[in-house]
Design a protein around this motif. Structure first.
Motif, PDB file in Angstrom:
ATOM      1  N   ARG A   1      -1.521  14.957   9.796  1.00  0.00           N
ATOM      2  CA  ARG A   1      -0.564  14.030   8.854  1.00  0.00           C
ATOM      3  C   ARG A   1      -1.627  12.729   8.453  1.00  0.00           C
ATOM      4  NH1 ARG A   1       2.546  16.342   6.240  1.00  0.00           N
ATOM      5  NH2 ARG A   1       4.085  14.399   6.089  1.00  0.00           N
ATOM      6  N   LYS A   2      -2.682  13.135   7.924  1.00  0.00           N
ATOM      7  CA  LYS A   2      -3.703  11.929   7.572  1.00  0.00           C
ATOM      8  C   LYS A   2      -3.006  11.314   6.438  1.00  0.00           C
ATOM      9  CE  LYS A   2      -7.022  11.846  10.609  1.00  0.00           C
ATOM     10  NZ  LYS A   2      -7.552  10.885  11.292  1.00  0.00           N
ATOM     11  N   LEU A   3      -3.866   9.873   5.957  1.00  0.00           N
ATOM     12  CA  LEU A   3      -3.120   9.269   4.783  1.00  0.00           C
ATOM     13  C   LEU A   3      -4.360   9.533   3.880  1.00  0.00           C
ATOM     14  CD1 LEU A   3      -1.762   5.937   6.317  1.00  0.00           C
ATOM     15  CD2 LEU A   3      -0.438   8.137   5.641  1.00  0.00           C
ATOM     16  N   ASP A   4      -3.941   9.902   2.722  1.00  0.00           N
ATOM     17  CA  ASP A   4      -5.036  10.211   1.545  1.00  0.00           C
ATOM     18  C   ASP A   4      -4.589   9.563   0.300  1.00  0.00           C
ATOM     19  OD1 ASP A   4      -7.089  11.299   0.446  1.00  0.00           O
ATOM     20  OD2 ASP A   4      -6.141  13.301   0.134  1.00  0.00           O
ATOM     21  N   ARG A   5      -5.571   9.435  -0.527  1.00  0.00           N
ATOM     22  CA  ARG A   5      -5.106   8.888  -2.019  1.00  0.00           C
ATOM     23  C   ARG A   5      -4.343   7.541  -1.799  1.00  0.00           C
ATOM     24  NH1 ARG A   5      -3.306  14.148  -5.500  1.00  0.00           N
ATOM     25  NH2 ARG A   5      -4.986  15.290  -5.043  1.00  0.00           N
ATOM     26  N   VAL A   6      -4.974   6.541  -0.871  1.00  0.00           N
ATOM     27  CA  VAL A   6      -4.559   5.211  -0.732  1.00  0.00           C
ATOM     28  C   VAL A   6      -4.698   4.333  -1.932  1.00  0.00           C
ATOM     29  CG1 VAL A   6      -4.572   3.221   0.937  1.00  0.00           C
ATOM     30  CG2 VAL A   6      -5.081   5.617   1.717  1.00  0.00           C
ATOM     31  N   VAL A   7      -3.519   3.807  -2.295  1.00  0.00           N
ATOM     32  CA  VAL A   7      -3.649   2.647  -3.309  1.00  0.00           C
ATOM     33  C   VAL A   7      -3.270   1.375  -2.801  1.00  0.00           C
ATOM     34  CG1 VAL A   7      -2.615   2.153  -5.595  1.00  0.00           C
ATOM     35  CG2 VAL A   7      -3.112   4.770  -5.021  1.00  0.00           C
ATOM     36  N   GLU A   8      -3.837   0.243  -2.928  1.00  0.00           N
ATOM     37  CA  GLU A   8      -3.669  -1.079  -2.529  1.00  0.00           C
ATOM     38  C   GLU A   8      -3.281  -1.829  -3.878  1.00  0.00           C
ATOM     39  OE1 GLU A   8      -6.412  -4.649  -1.215  1.00  0.00           O
ATOM     40  OE2 GLU A   8      -6.069  -3.255   0.378  1.00  0.00           O
ATOM     41  N   LEU A   9      -2.184  -2.522  -3.717  1.00  0.00           N
ATOM     42  CA  LEU A   9      -1.690  -3.601  -4.781  1.00  0.00           C
ATOM     43  C   LEU A   9      -1.544  -4.687  -4.125  1.00  0.00           C
ATOM     44  CD1 LEU A   9       1.275  -1.481  -6.415  1.00  0.00           C
ATOM     45  CD2 LEU A   9      -1.324  -1.433  -7.094  1.00  0.00           C
ATOM     46  N   LEU A  10      -2.427  -5.875  -4.669  1.00  0.00           N
ATOM     47  CA  LEU A  10      -2.142  -7.192  -4.101  1.00  0.00           C
ATOM     48  C   LEU A  10      -0.863  -7.809  -4.633  1.00  0.00           C
ATOM     49  CD1 LEU A  10      -5.464  -8.701  -5.357  1.00  0.00           C
ATOM     50  CD2 LEU A  10      -4.943  -7.916  -3.200  1.00  0.00           C
ATOM     51  N   LEU A  11      -0.049  -8.301  -3.575  1.00  0.00           N
ATOM     52  CA  LEU A  11       1.141  -9.018  -3.950  1.00  0.00           C
ATOM     53  C   LEU A  11       1.390 -10.079  -4.758  1.00  0.00           C
ATOM     54  CD1 LEU A  11       2.526  -9.246  -0.012  1.00  0.00           C
ATOM     55  CD2 LEU A  11       3.179  -7.325  -1.884  1.00  0.00           C
ATOM     56  N   LYS A  12       0.241 -10.894  -4.907  1.00  0.00           N
ATOM     57  CA  LYS A  12       0.267 -11.853  -5.840  1.00  0.00           C
ATOM     58  C   LYS A  12       0.200 -11.376  -7.305  1.00  0.00           C
ATOM     59  CE  LYS A  12      -4.696 -12.301  -6.073  1.00  0.00           C
ATOM     60  NZ  LYS A  12      -4.970 -11.979  -7.713  1.00  0.00           N
ATOM     61  N   ASP A  13       0.075 -10.141  -7.648  1.00  0.00           N
ATOM     62  CA  ASP A  13      -0.073  -9.369  -8.690  1.00  0.00           C
ATOM     63  C   ASP A  13       1.272  -8.698  -9.223  1.00  0.00           C
ATOM     64  OD1 ASP A  13      -2.404 -10.688  -9.475  1.00  0.00           O
ATOM     65  OD2 ASP A  13      -3.616  -8.989  -8.783  1.00  0.00           O
TER      66      ASP A  13
ATOM     67  N   VAL B   1       0.995  -1.079  -0.174  1.00  0.00           N
ATOM     68  CA  VAL B   1       0.122  -0.100  -0.003  1.00  0.00           C
ATOM     69  C   VAL B   1       0.713   1.190   0.050  1.00  0.00           C
ATOM     70  CG1 VAL B   1      -1.811   1.237   1.314  1.00  0.00           C
ATOM     71  CG2 VAL B   1      -1.850  -1.149   1.290  1.00  0.00           C
ATOM     72  N   TYR B   2       0.466   2.203  -0.693  1.00  0.00           N
ATOM     73  CA  TYR B   2       1.182   3.430  -0.632  1.00  0.00           C
ATOM     74  C   TYR B   2      -0.071   4.646  -0.517  1.00  0.00           C
ATOM     75  CZ  TYR B   2       0.696   4.262  -5.757  1.00  0.00           C
ATOM     76  OH  TYR B   2      -0.171   4.637  -7.097  1.00  0.00           O
ATOM     77  N   ALA B   3       0.407   5.730  -0.146  1.00  0.00           N
ATOM     78  CA  ALA B   3      -0.692   6.856   0.245  1.00  0.00           C
ATOM     79  C   ALA B   3       0.026   7.956   0.548  1.00  0.00           C
ATOM     80  CB  ALA B   3      -1.217   6.517   1.648  1.00  0.00           C
ATOM     81  N   ARG B   4      -0.597   9.083   0.057  1.00  0.00           N
ATOM     82  CA  ARG B   4      -0.066  10.533   0.178  1.00  0.00           C
ATOM     83  C   ARG B   4      -0.301  10.990   1.636  1.00  0.00           C
ATOM     84  NH1 ARG B   4      -2.894  15.873  -2.205  1.00  0.00           N
ATOM     85  NH2 ARG B   4      -4.331  15.091  -0.758  1.00  0.00           N
TER      86      ARG B   4
END
Length: 284
Positions: free
Chosen positions: A85-97, A75-78
């Motif tokens: 210091r909130k986390l915004d625009r969160v992107v989740e990537l599946l490790l299997k992919d 996961v990465y986030a702005r």
């Protein structure tokens, strides 16, 4: 006689030692920082392996991102610029992919690459050891024997290419003419290189695109895609250079947060908590 454990066996052994209650608290704390209520990191069976801050190099800019590594997702986030210091625009990537790769050369010792079905990008760590720790964990979790170094690897067929950052190319990669207000930059959707409009007049369907959609491509990818492989590799190793300024930006971004990788496995020593790498394999 005591048998030496392999790196993967040590990794699995350390995973089993993670305190489930402490892991749950850490995941809950992360969820408390996520700005949107529609996304939640904490799930049954999910283990937080590492967290930290890395620079992400994409087609437009270089930005600091909060990065999380769990046993099933990356996961990465702005981070918002306010005091919360909130986390915004969160992107989740599946490790299997996903696949992890590295850029070769002395000037790229802090960098590694994430290839995913939706996007591919370069991440820059503040130290060489931190980069190695991220790469080691990702390789084990994605069942890679080693990170990818050849970007024409057959495993990457159907994955989007790395896009050269706009500020890192002053000339068209095909005709070598300078970019300016009249000769604008265009990314080839097939190889990721920056080319001018005259060198990217064609379009075609791509294996990593929507099947029915045609995407703008450079003349070389349209006429002879195989001939761009060496050019892509050269550009990846010449253009994606983290440089001292990027590393300094990561170390001194002034927001007060701790830099670098923190592992989910901690070893106490006196009054200090040491965040130890889980594996000892080295990838340069």
């Amino acid at each position: 006689m005591t048998m030496m454990m392999s790196g993967k066996e040590r990794f699995l052994d350390e995973l089993e030692k993670i305190d489930s209650h402490a892991n749950s608290l850490r995941l809950s704390a992360i969820d408390g920082r996520i700005k949107s209520s529609l996304y939640c990191v904490r799930e049954k069976g999910r283990v937080l392996i590492g967290e930290g801050k890395l620079l992400m190099l994409n087609k437009k800019s270089t930005r600091s991102r909060c990065v999380l590594l769990c046993n099933d997702i990356f996961v990465y986030a702005r981070m918002t610029s306010d005091s919360a210091r909130k986390l915004d625009r969160v992107v989740e990537l599946l490790l299997k992919d996903i696949y992890v790769g590295i850029l070769t050369g002395r000037t790229k010792q802090h960098s590694f690459v994430i290839f995913s079905p939706n996007e591919s990008f370069v991440l820059v760590a503040s130290t060489v050891q931190e980069k190695k720790s991220w790469v080691e964990k990702l390789c084990f979790l994605t069942n890679q024997d080693a990170p990818i170094t050849d970007f024409s690897d057959s495993r990457l067929v159907g994955y989007p290419p790395l896009w050269v950052e706009d500020s890192n190319a002053a000339t068209c990669s095909l005709c070598n003419k300078n970019f300016n207000i009249f000769k604008r930059r265009h990314h080839c959707r097939d190889c990721g290189l920056l080319v001018c409009g005259e060198c990217s007049m064609n379009s075609k369907t791509l294996s990593h695109g929507v099947n029915s959609t045609r995407h703008r491509v450079c003349d070389t990818c349209f006429n002879d895609p195989s001939s761009t492989e060496n050019l892509i590799e050269d550009y990846a190793n010449d253009i994606f250079v983290e440089g001292n300024s990027h590393v300094l930006e990561l170390e001194n971004d002034g927001d007060g947060d701790e830099m670098g990788l923190q592992t989910g496995i901690q070893q106490s020593s006196g009054n200090n908590t040491l965040h130890q790498p889980l594996m000892s394999h080295s990838y340069s």
